[in-house]
Motif scaffolding. Structure first.
Motif, PDB file in Angstrom:
ATOM      1  N   ILE A 171     -28.423 -14.172  75.251  1.00 12.94           N
ATOM      2  CA  ILE A 171     -28.311 -15.369  74.599  1.00 12.94           C
ATOM      3  C   ILE A 171     -29.724 -15.916  73.912  1.00 12.94           C
ATOM      4  N   VAL A 172     -30.602 -15.744  74.828  1.00  9.10           N
ATOM      5  CA  VAL A 172     -31.760 -16.216  74.299  1.00  9.10           C
ATOM      6  C   VAL A 172     -32.823 -15.251  73.529  1.00  9.10           C
ATOM      7  N   VAL A 173     -32.727 -14.023  73.514  1.00  5.19           N
ATOM      8  CA  VAL A 173     -33.469 -13.312  72.761  1.00  5.19           C
ATOM      9  C   VAL A 173     -32.996 -13.487  71.274  1.00  5.19           C
ATOM     10  N   PRO A 174     -31.935 -13.537  70.781  1.00  5.24           N
ATOM     11  CA  PRO A 174     -31.701 -13.792  69.445  1.00  5.24           C
ATOM     12  C   PRO A 174     -32.013 -15.007  68.994  1.00  5.24           C
ATOM     13  N   LEU A 175     -32.280 -16.036  69.649  1.00  2.00           N
ATOM     14  CA  LEU A 175     -32.632 -17.314  69.220  1.00  2.00           C
ATOM     15  C   LEU A 175     -34.085 -17.480  69.033  1.00  2.00           C
ATOM     16  N   VAL A 176     -34.771 -16.300  69.046  1.00  2.00           N
ATOM     17  CA  VAL A 176     -36.401 -16.315  68.842  1.00  2.00           C
ATOM     18  C   VAL A 176     -36.529 -16.101  67.193  1.00  2.00           C
ATOM     19  N   PRO A 177     -36.967 -17.050  66.629  1.00  2.00           N
ATOM     20  CA  PRO A 177     -37.055 -16.981  65.117  1.00  2.00           C
ATOM     21  C   PRO A 177     -37.963 -15.857  64.822  1.00  2.00           C
ATOM     22  N   ALA A 178     -38.996 -15.559  65.437  1.00  2.00           N
ATOM     23  CA  ALA A 178     -40.101 -14.667  65.122  1.00  2.00           C
ATOM     24  C   ALA A 178     -39.375 -13.150  65.009  1.00  2.00           C
ATOM     25  N   LEU A 179     -38.273 -12.942  65.242  1.00  2.00           N
ATOM     26  CA  LEU A 179     -37.780 -11.654  65.405  1.00  2.00           C
ATOM     27  C   LEU A 179     -37.358 -11.355  63.982  1.00  2.00           C
ATOM     28  N   PHE A 180     -37.077 -12.429  63.445  1.00  2.00           N
ATOM     29  CA  PHE A 180     -36.329 -12.441  62.118  1.00  2.00           C
ATOM     30  C   PHE A 180     -37.224 -12.666  60.779  1.00  2.00           C
ATOM     31  N   ASN A 181     -38.322 -12.966  61.054  1.00  2.00           N
ATOM     32  CA  ASN A 181     -39.377 -13.346  60.071  1.00  2.00           C
ATOM     33  C   ASN A 181     -40.167 -12.410  59.221  1.00  2.00           C
ATOM     34  N   ALA A 182     -39.191 -11.117  58.878  1.00  2.00           N
ATOM     35  CA  ALA A 182     -39.834 -10.232  58.065  1.00  2.00           C
ATOM     36  C   ALA A 182     -38.667  -9.543  57.667  1.00  2.00           C
ATOM     37  N   ASP A 183     -38.981  -8.756  56.339  1.00  2.99           N
ATOM     38  CA  ASP A 183     -37.900  -7.833  55.587  1.00  2.99           C
ATOM     39  C   ASP A 183     -38.007  -6.565  56.508  1.00  2.99           C
TER      40      ASP A 183
END
Length: 67
Positions: free
Chosen positions: A17-29
């Motif tokens: 639940i918590v890990v997908p809520l970390v925006p830094a994981l999605f901040n790149a292509d």
């Protein structure tokens, strides 16, 4: 009657639940995996994380002798 399972293994269920809520994981292509941008293959990885943690917690907390 409410279930009274106070196993510490249940806290592990917060990880998917918590890990997908970390925006830094999605901040790149990049990196790309088979041509897919990071966002898409991370979504699939999070599904696998959820299945793995749910299975682990179930196996560790099930009562022996029950089916």
């Amino acid at each position: 009657m409410r279930a009274r399972d106070h196993s510490p293994w249940n806290w592990l269920l917060f990880a998917p639940i918590v890990v997908p809520l970390v925006p830094a994981l999605f901040n790149a292509d990049s990196p790309r995996l088979f041509g897919w941008p990071r966002f898409y293959w991370l979504q699939l990885a999070f599904i696998l994380l959820g299945v793995a943690t749910t299975t682990l917690v179930y196996q560790r907390t099930k009562k022996r002798g029950e089916r």
